[in-house]
Design a protein around this motif. Structure first.
Motif, mmCIF file in Angstrom:
data_model
loop_
_atom_site.group_PDB
_atom_site.id
_atom_site.type_symbol
_atom_site.label_atom_id
_atom_site.label_comp_id
_atom_site.label_asym_id
_atom_site.label_seq_id
_atom_site.Cartn_x
_atom_site.Cartn_y
_atom_site.Cartn_z
ATOM 1 N N GLN B 37 0.834 -1.184 0.000
ATOM 2 C CA GLN B 37 0.000 0.000 0.000
ATOM 3 C C GLN B 37 0.873 1.239 0.000
ATOM 4 N N LYS B 38 0.619 2.108 -0.935
ATOM 5 C CA LYS B 38 1.250 3.423 -0.887
ATOM 6 C C LYS B 38 0.466 4.222 0.144
ATOM 7 N N TYR B 39 1.130 5.067 0.872
ATOM 8 C CA TYR B 39 0.509 5.779 1.980
ATOM 9 C C TYR B 39 -0.777 6.479 1.544
ATOM 10 N N GLY B 40 -1.880 6.128 2.196
ATOM 11 C CA GLY B 40 -3.160 6.760 1.904
ATOM 12 C C GLY B 40 -3.845 6.275 0.648
ATOM 13 N N GLU B 41 -3.307 5.210 0.026
ATOM 14 C CA GLU B 41 -3.912 4.726 -1.214
ATOM 15 C C GLU B 41 -4.451 3.306 -1.055
ATOM 16 N N GLY B 42 -4.789 2.691 -2.179
ATOM 17 C CA GLY B 42 -5.393 1.365 -2.149
ATOM 18 C C GLY B 42 -4.387 0.259 -1.922
ATOM 19 N N LEU B 43 -4.912 -0.945 -1.854
ATOM 20 C CA LEU B 43 -4.105 -2.133 -1.585
ATOM 21 C C LEU B 43 -3.778 -2.851 -2.889
ATOM 22 N N ILE B 44 -2.527 -3.170 -3.057
ATOM 23 C CA ILE B 44 -2.092 -3.885 -4.259
ATOM 24 C C ILE B 44 -1.722 -5.302 -3.860
ATOM 25 N N PHE B 45 -2.386 -6.256 -4.479
ATOM 26 C CA PHE B 45 -2.116 -7.665 -4.185
ATOM 27 C C PHE B 45 -0.737 -8.052 -4.728
ATOM 28 N N LEU B 46 0.055 -8.705 -3.893
ATOM 29 C CA LEU B 46 1.376 -9.168 -4.311
ATOM 30 C C LEU B 46 1.385 -10.673 -4.538
ATOM 31 N N MET B 47 1.097 -11.428 -3.489
ATOM 32 C CA MET B 47 1.191 -12.882 -3.583
ATOM 33 C C MET B 47 0.275 -13.574 -2.589
ATOM 34 N N MET B 48 -0.067 -14.788 -2.925
ATOM 35 C CA MET B 48 -0.878 -15.613 -2.047
ATOM 36 C C MET B 48 -0.171 -16.954 -1.832
ATOM 37 N N LEU B 49 -0.160 -17.414 -0.595
ATOM 38 C CA LEU B 49 0.453 -18.701 -0.256
ATOM 39 C C LEU B 49 -0.581 -19.536 0.477
ATOM 40 N N GLN B 50 -0.703 -20.796 0.072
ATOM 41 C CA GLN B 50 -1.700 -21.639 0.735
ATOM 42 C C GLN B 50 -1.147 -22.958 1.250
ATOM 43 N N LYS B 51 -0.034 -23.379 0.725
ATOM 44 C CA LYS B 51 0.498 -24.675 1.159
ATOM 45 C C LYS B 51 1.674 -24.483 2.105
ATOM 46 N N GLY B 52 1.726 -25.320 3.128
ATOM 47 C CA GLY B 52 2.854 -25.266 4.052
ATOM 48 C C GLY B 52 4.156 -25.484 3.311
ATOM 49 N N GLY B 53 5.128 -24.610 3.565
ATOM 50 C CA GLY B 53 6.416 -24.720 2.902
ATOM 51 C C GLY B 53 6.467 -24.055 1.537
ATOM 52 N N GLU B 54 5.349 -23.468 1.121
ATOM 53 C CA GLU B 54 5.282 -22.863 -0.200
ATOM 54 C C GLU B 54 6.144 -21.609 -0.280
ATOM 55 N N GLU B 55 6.694 -21.393 -1.455
ATOM 56 C CA GLU B 55 7.497 -20.204 -1.707
ATOM 57 C C GLU B 55 7.145 -19.672 -3.091
ATOM 58 N N LYS B 56 6.942 -18.364 -3.174
ATOM 59 C CA LYS B 56 6.640 -17.751 -4.473
ATOM 60 C C LYS B 56 7.499 -16.519 -4.665
ATOM 61 N N SER B 57 7.837 -16.275 -5.908
ATOM 62 C CA SER B 57 8.652 -15.095 -6.223
ATOM 63 C C SER B 57 8.027 -14.307 -7.356
ATOM 64 N N HIS B 58 8.178 -13.002 -7.260
ATOM 65 C CA HIS B 58 7.766 -12.128 -8.358
ATOM 66 C C HIS B 58 8.785 -11.001 -8.420
ATOM 67 N N GLU B 59 9.502 -10.980 -9.519
ATOM 68 C CA GLU B 59 10.589 -10.015 -9.689
ATOM 69 C C GLU B 59 11.537 -10.151 -8.494
ATOM 70 N N LYS B 60 11.741 -9.128 -7.700
ATOM 71 C CA LYS B 60 12.732 -9.230 -6.616
ATOM 72 C C LYS B 60 12.097 -9.515 -5.260
ATOM 73 N N ILE B 61 10.844 -9.914 -5.274
ATOM 74 C CA ILE B 61 10.147 -10.162 -4.018
ATOM 75 C C ILE B 61 9.835 -11.658 -3.903
ATOM 76 N N THR B 62 10.205 -12.237 -2.771
ATOM 77 C CA THR B 62 9.957 -13.653 -2.501
ATOM 78 C C THR B 62 9.188 -13.787 -1.204
ATOM 79 N N ALA B 63 8.136 -14.573 -1.223
ATOM 80 C CA ALA B 63 7.355 -14.816 -0.012
ATOM 81 C C ALA B 63 7.374 -16.304 0.301
ATOM 82 N N LYS B 64 7.474 -16.615 1.587
ATOM 83 C CA LYS B 64 7.503 -18.010 2.025
ATOM 84 C C LYS B 64 6.476 -18.214 3.130
ATOM 85 N N LEU B 65 5.948 -19.412 3.182
ATOM 86 C CA LEU B 65 5.029 -19.796 4.257
ATOM 87 C C LEU B 65 5.621 -21.023 4.935
#
Lengths: 113, 111
Positions: B37-65
């Motif tokens: 979220q940019k300050y005072g603006e809307g929410l931008i979806f980045l990634m969703m994780l649903q499985k244990g141990g899951e990892e997803k990457s988009h450009e330079k951003i990586t999310a792990k669960l």
């Protein structure tokens, strides 16, 4: 790409006035939500709506708030008598299922004077 | 009760540095979502994780669960000023219809 749209983007109102914030969820979605975010604070859940009734609401969602789906496309949040502390960004969201990704609108900024 | 805790609350990094934001749940999640979220603006979806141990990457951003589905991390590699904003984790659970947000992490990237 389908999106959730909200109007107005910004509304300024006097304390005590009624406000209606409008949302058009994604057309095949069945679950609808309102959240609010007071500037600089966390995003807070207000209410979820499914099958033409409220399925869950938070403590914030008191008697001055109501939601309605007046037709097949709109989902509205009404604040009956606005207070200064209602000033916030209000986000509408919708989802296809009761779990899964929520799609958020851009938000409606409410300023109560 | 606070379902999701994020840390740190704010982060200031030099451009080019790596950083990690954490999100911890008090109970097992159904799904974990990251938004920006940019300050005072809307929410931008980045990634969703649903499985244990899951990892997803988009450009330079990586999310792990994690395997227990109670903790997620968001890692940004070689941060840029365009990464600045507020990062929010969100989650839904097996019971209830609520979708909870974390407390948010404010990221500043200094050029």
């Amino acid at each position: 790409e389908p999106e959730v749209t909200q109007t107005p983007s910004h509304q300024v109102t006097q304390m005590g006035q009624e406000v209606i914030l409008r949302c058009v969820p994604i057309s095949n979605h069945l679950y609808f939500y309102w959240y609010r975010q007071i500037l600089g604070q966390k995003v807070e859940f207000l209410v979820s709506f499914y099958n033409n009734e409220i399925s869950e609401k938070s403590e914030i969602f008191d008697d001055q708030f109501s939601v309605e789906r007046p037709d097949g496309s709109n989902f509205t949040l009404k604040i009956r008598s606005t207070k200064l502390e209602d000033s916030a960004m209000y986000f509408c969201a919708s989802s296809e299922r009761n779990t899964g990704e929520l799609f958020f609108g851009e938000g409606s900024r409410l300023t109560v004077l | 009760s606070q379902e999701l805790e994020q840390s740190p609350q704010s982060l200031i990094v030099q451009e080019g540095k790596n950083l990690t934001i954490n999100c911890t749940s008090s109970k097992t999640l159904y799904g974990l979502y990251w938004y920006k979220q940019k300050y005072g603006e809307g929410l931008i979806f980045l990634m969703m994780l649903q499985k244990g141990g899951e990892e997803k990457s988009h450009e330079k951003i990586t999310a792990k669960l994690d395997e227990k589905k109670q903790q997620s991390s968001l890692h940004i590699t070689a941060s840029q000023p365009s990464h600045a904003g507020i990062y929010l984790c969100g989650a839904d659970f097996l019971t209830g219809n609520q979708f909870y947000f974390g407390t948010g992490t404010s990221l500043t990237v200094i050029p």
